[in-house]
Design a protein around this motif. Sequence first.
Motif, PDB file in Angstrom:
ATOM      1  N   TRP A 214      31.675  22.463  38.926  1.00  0.00           N
ATOM      2  CA  TRP A 214      30.704  22.552  37.841  1.00  0.00           C
ATOM      3  C   TRP A 214      30.000  21.211  37.615  1.00  0.00           C
ATOM      4  N   HIS A 216      28.974  18.112  35.478  1.00  0.00           N
ATOM      5  CA  HIS A 216      29.710  17.525  34.366  1.00  0.00           C
ATOM      6  C   HIS A 216      29.263  16.088  34.132  1.00  0.00           C
ATOM      7  N   ALA A 256      30.155  24.635  22.752  1.00  0.00           N
ATOM      8  CA  ALA A 256      30.787  25.000  24.026  1.00  0.00           C
ATOM      9  C   ALA A 256      31.253  26.451  24.008  1.00  0.00           C
ATOM     10  N   ALA A 261      31.194  27.253  27.942  1.00  0.00           N
ATOM     11  CA  ALA A 261      31.377  25.984  28.640  1.00  0.00           C
ATOM     12  C   ALA A 261      32.572  25.255  28.018  1.00  0.00           C
ATOM     13  N   SER A 288      31.649  16.900  28.925  1.00  0.00           N
ATOM     14  CA  SER A 288      31.203  18.289  28.870  1.00  0.00           C
ATOM     15  C   SER A 288      30.930  18.810  30.269  1.00  0.00           C
ATOM     16  N   ARG A 289      31.247  20.102  30.481  1.00  0.00           N
ATOM     17  CA  ARG A 289      31.106  20.732  31.793  1.00  0.00           C
ATOM     18  C   ARG A 289      30.731  22.191  31.603  1.00  0.00           C
ATOM     19  N   ALA A 290      29.967  22.723  32.568  1.00  0.00           N
ATOM     20  CA  ALA A 290      29.552  24.127  32.498  1.00  0.00           C
ATOM     21  C   ALA A 290      29.321  24.641  33.917  1.00  0.00           C
ATOM     22  N   GLN A 293      23.669  23.991  35.476  1.00  0.00           N
ATOM     23  CA  GLN A 293      22.997  22.878  34.819  1.00  0.00           C
ATOM     24  C   GLN A 293      22.329  23.287  33.515  1.00  0.00           C
ATOM     25  N   LEU A 296      24.865  23.525  30.741  1.00  0.00           N
ATOM     26  CA  LEU A 296      25.334  22.199  30.337  1.00  0.00           C
ATOM     27  C   LEU A 296      24.289  21.497  29.484  1.00  0.00           C
TER      28      LEU A 296
END
Length: 416
Positions: A214, A216, A256, A261, A288-290, A293, A296
């Motif tokens: 992912w 991040h 989130a 996320a 933070s990560r998803a 893009q 995020l």
Amino acid sequence: MTHEGTAPSFHTMWRELEPIGRHSASGGYRRYAWSGADADCRAWFRAQAEARGLDYELDRNGNQWAWLGDPCAGDAVVTGSHLDSVPDGGAFDGPLGVVSSFAALDELRGRSARFTRPLAIVNFGDEEGARFGLACVGSRLAAGELTAEQARRLTDADGITLPQAMEAAGHDPDTIGADPERLARIGAFVELHVEQGRALDLSGDRVGIASAIWPHGRWRFDFRGEANHAGTTRLVDRRDPMLSYAETVLAARREAQLAGAVATFGKIAVEPNGVNAVPSLVRGWLDSRAADQSTLDTVVTGIETAAREYADAHGIRLDVVRESFTPVVEFEHTLRDEIVRILGKRDDTAASLKVPVLGTGAGHDAGILSGTIPTAMLFVRNPTGVSHSPAEYAAEDDCVAGVTALADVLEGLACS
């Protein structure tokens, strides 16, 4: 001359490495870059290379290499991971990949495999970024994603710069920088890692193949208010940055959760940091990560917007700085498909493959190198899903299954 007959087993290697850098009170590991524990881990790596008759090499950025075959021949197959840790981290994140790499080589020698490509095992330095605040320093430097000038500006909590730490550990900091010649020798890099999540436990599989990492990043939020006496300053007269920070932490969880996320404020610094003082500065770091893009961006933008609203309401000045960022990493499909084929051979058809392909929210050296060379990852089941904690765990049978899978992959890529 080789010494594979005297090479220690997986279990022996694990027992030797296990106590290094372990904190007696927390039970977790404090193997920070260029520290005493890091030096002991590096000595362990070199001893493993020498026990197997491998050519040991330390590159310009402090990454360690153990070579079977000519390092300059090109098209090498490389495996490995890292040995450093987060503060009070677990035993498996990083070290499992390094120990498994040596064990996989031992297994291939036991099979009398004939190598047609050079093979190397690597320990990348400062992957976790626990000391200098930037993850994957060793691989970023090698790939040119971190310049020597940027690296020289990195400092730890005590104000010690990265060059000073390297020099104190006996490494010449003047050599750091991009290493394209070395990376050009590599035809494929395969990193084995304990899974940082429960996907394999939920599916009932011991080993998985990574599909993507992912996107991040890390952002620093500086909330600046006014220091004052905690006992004599009326609540209405305060410019307390801790309030804005606390509300922002809750906003991060909310944003989130809405987006599917993750967002975490896991580190904080307070000034003047007194029990009886209203803070003048609260500095918090957001991770933070998803899965993509766009998601995020939505999450981080939402958190920053909320933070600015809270700061304005309390008379607080807010500065937000993005300290690091890694875009989505799609592992090279040709290499990934080849690994799927190799691991599926035991079941005769790809349709009956028992090794799932899954994404991950954790960053790795393989992700950094993916923009330069073909990379892939294998995951070993983590029954609790816990990582970056002393509770991190993988069962012995699953670790052995990971070694066998890695040996199969290396044999398929590097042997006739």
